[in-house]
Design an enzyme around this catalytic site. Structure first.
Site, short mmCIF file in Angstrom:
data_model
loop_
_atom_site.label_atom_id
_atom_site.label_comp_id
_atom_site.label_asym_id
_atom_site.label_seq_id
_atom_site.Cartn_x
_atom_site.Cartn_y
_atom_site.Cartn_z
N PHE A 111 -18.10 -30.38 43.46
CA PHE A 111 -19.12 -29.75 42.62
C PHE A 111 -19.34 -30.46 41.28
CE2 PHE A 111 -18.27 -27.20 38.81
CZ PHE A 111 -16.90 -27.32 38.66
N LYS A 112 -18.38 -31.31 40.88
CA LYS A 112 -18.56 -32.04 39.62
C LYS A 112 -19.85 -32.86 39.64
CE LYS A 112 -14.30 -31.02 38.03
NZ LYS A 112 -13.77 -30.12 39.07
N ASP A 113 -20.30 -33.25 40.83
CA ASP A 113 -21.55 -34.02 40.92
C ASP A 113 -22.74 -33.23 40.37
OD1 ASP A 113 -20.50 -36.30 42.17
OD2 ASP A 113 -20.66 -35.37 44.15
N LEU A 116 -22.30 -34.11 36.70
CA LEU A 116 -22.08 -35.51 36.32
C LEU A 116 -23.16 -36.45 36.84
CD1 LEU A 116 -18.23 -35.52 36.45
CD2 LEU A 116 -19.63 -36.23 34.50
#
Ligand SMILES: *Cc1c(COP(=O)(O)O)cnc(C)c1O
Length: 494
Positions: A111-113, A116
């Site tokens: 989920f960091k995408d 980011l």
């Protein structure tokens, strides 16, 4: 309404969103918070007609008010394109009693995408707007997923350099491979002997290292942060809560104005804090269910009002949640003590010096939206197995922590409010633990295991995993905590 950002720890002059994104965090060691939380005026039924990018624009323009519409649209278009393997960007899947919001369709399958992929655009736009002209040096501590997502976002971006520190023995095999195979002259990845909290604390010290900062200034460089303390990370995360709500509305699952619950697998408290802001911005939300793994500091905090980090650090199958100091909780503390920086600073000082703090009853009363829960390793594995047996859906261990906490919450409370569970990673990213939970042979090499998982789950192996097969190791430095500064100077040629 112009939204400005100020520190959680002092009454220094509020600054614009673009400056806050560029700086990352204030010099007093606090975090930037909005001076006022804007409220969305567009009806949810109107947002329900928009795609992900449309919803992102409507939400982010309220929080990043010094970006022009054109600038913001360019950032959004650059980020949420075919790097994601579905045009829905964050699809919602019904599994059992709950809806899983799949936040792992970006380039690094976690989920960091979601944040980011847009942060480099927000940051380079901010640098232009503020005419800093300096090279931006991103320094990041990662529990596994942030590292690769930040590398993917910043690799090759002109005017930036990125350096990532990860706990050498605290990330999954796939996570490590993803990071150390990163190409791009402006990237450096280093393993440290220590855990995530060690890495995060040391990175914070480097950011505040006067000598280093001055040396960099002379060389025309400035630090910024891609960690979830940057409001450029937080803001894009608010978006998908609105998106999830409006999809349920569009599909006729809920009526306009009906409240829903969110369950969030939590580590650094960034993701669930975004849900809290979404609620304050007018999204109809009832409970925010905060799910921890065996490192259950937050569960204890919500139950007792005491935050106590003095305990054993446990390595689990959900490593991105193996955290004892949840940085973003500071923002919630600031808000529930009535936006009082002095009180907030005092709590953080107690945490720093004595390892714990106790909030007041008044503050606790303001946490009634939050429900804490945790899942043991056995419960996490049982959840992966049970969901697969009941519906053929395979989830990763982080998501399973949330699924398990939600199942027990629903049983214990009888609360049958429509609930969305954040699905924060693809099962392929943690395939060893997933296959073990499913009772499979896990002795196969990584990529064969992925093929096997693909057959079982009935979904193709993501490109992020299949690409690793022929990828060369580009980074092999391992160092101690006290060598990190020297590594930074070496990378930057100081
Ligand atoms: C980072 C991460 C989390 C925790 O999110 P926070 O914002 O740090 O609370 C949960 N699951 C996965 C897969 C992650 O990468």
């Amino acid at each position: 309404m112009q939204v400005l950002y100020k520190s959680t720890r002092s009454n220094s002059q509020p600054i614009t969103a673009s400056k806050a994104i560029l700086r990352g965090f204030p010099a007093d060691g606090g975090l930037y918070v909005p001076t006022q939380v804007p409220v969305i005026e567009k009806p949810m039924s109107e947002l329900a007609q928009m795609d992900y990018q449309g919803v992102a624009f409507e939400v982010m323009r309220l929080l990043l008010t010094d970006y022009t519409d054109e600038e913001l649209l360019a950032c959004i278009r650059g980020a949420y394109d075919d790097k994601f393997d579905t045009p829905q960007i964050a699809p919602l899947k019904k599994v059992g009693d709950a809806y899983y919001l799949e936040l792992f369709h970006g380039p690094t399958i976690a989920f960091k995408d979601m944040a980011l992929s847009i942060l480099p655009y927000l940051m380079t736009t901010a640098a232009k707007k503020n005419g800093s002209g300096k090279e931006i040096v991103i320094l990041t501590a990662t529990s596994g997923d942030t590292g690769k997502a930040a590398l993917a976002g910043f690799a090759g971006v002109p005017g930036t350099k990125i350096m990532v520190f990860y706990p050498k023995n605290g990330v999954s095999a796939i996570q490590e491979r993803q990071m150390v195979t990163t190409v791009g002259d402006n990237t450096r990845v280093i393993g440290i002997r220590g855990n995530f909290d060690d890495a995060q604390t040391s990175v914070k010290q480097l950011f505040n290292d006067r000598e280093l900062v001055e040396e960099m200034d002379r060389a025309g460089m400035q630090f910024s942060s891609a960690n979830s303390i940057n409001i450029g990370r937080l803001t894009p995360q608010v978006v998908y809560y609105f998106y999830a709500y409006t999809r349920l509305l569009k599909d006729g699952v809920i009526r306009e104005g009906e409240k829903i619950n969110f369950t969030v697998p939590t580590g650094n408290f960034g993701n669930i804090l975004a849900a809290y802001y979404a609620k304050r911005m007018g999204l109809p939300v009832d409970k925010l269910i905060c799910a921890s793994n065996s490192n259950k500091v937050l569960y204890d905090f919500f139950g007792t009002g005491t935050y106590d980090r003095k305990r054993e650090f446990i390595l689990t199958t959900s490593p991105s949640m193996d955290i004892l100091i949840s940085s973003n909780l500071e923002r919630l503390i600031y808000h529930i003590c009535g936006d009082d920086p002095d009180q907030c600073r005092a709590f953080m000082q107690e945490l720093n010096e004595g390892g714990e703090y106790h909030i007041t009853d008044d503050m606790r009363a303001q946490l009634s939206d939050f429900v804490g829960g945790f899942a043991t390793e056995e419960e996490t594995a049982a959840q992966i197995r049970a969901a697969y047996e009941a519906s053929g859906y395979v989830m990763d261990p982080h998501t399973a922590v949330a699924g398990s906490v939600y199942t027990r919450y629903r049983e214990a409370s009888g609360d049958s409010t429509v609930t969305v569970i954040d699905s924060t990673a693809s099962p392929f990213k943690f395939e060893g633990s997933v296959m073990k939970a499913l009772g499979q042979d896990t002795s196969l090499p990584d990529l064969e295991l992925a093929e096997k998982l693909s057959e079982i789950a009935g979904v193709p192996v993501p490109k992020a995993v299949s690409d690793l097969k022929d990828a060369k190791v580009m980074h092999d430095i391992v160092c101690d905590r006290d060598e990190m500064k020297e590594e930074v100077r070496r990378f930057l040629g100081l």
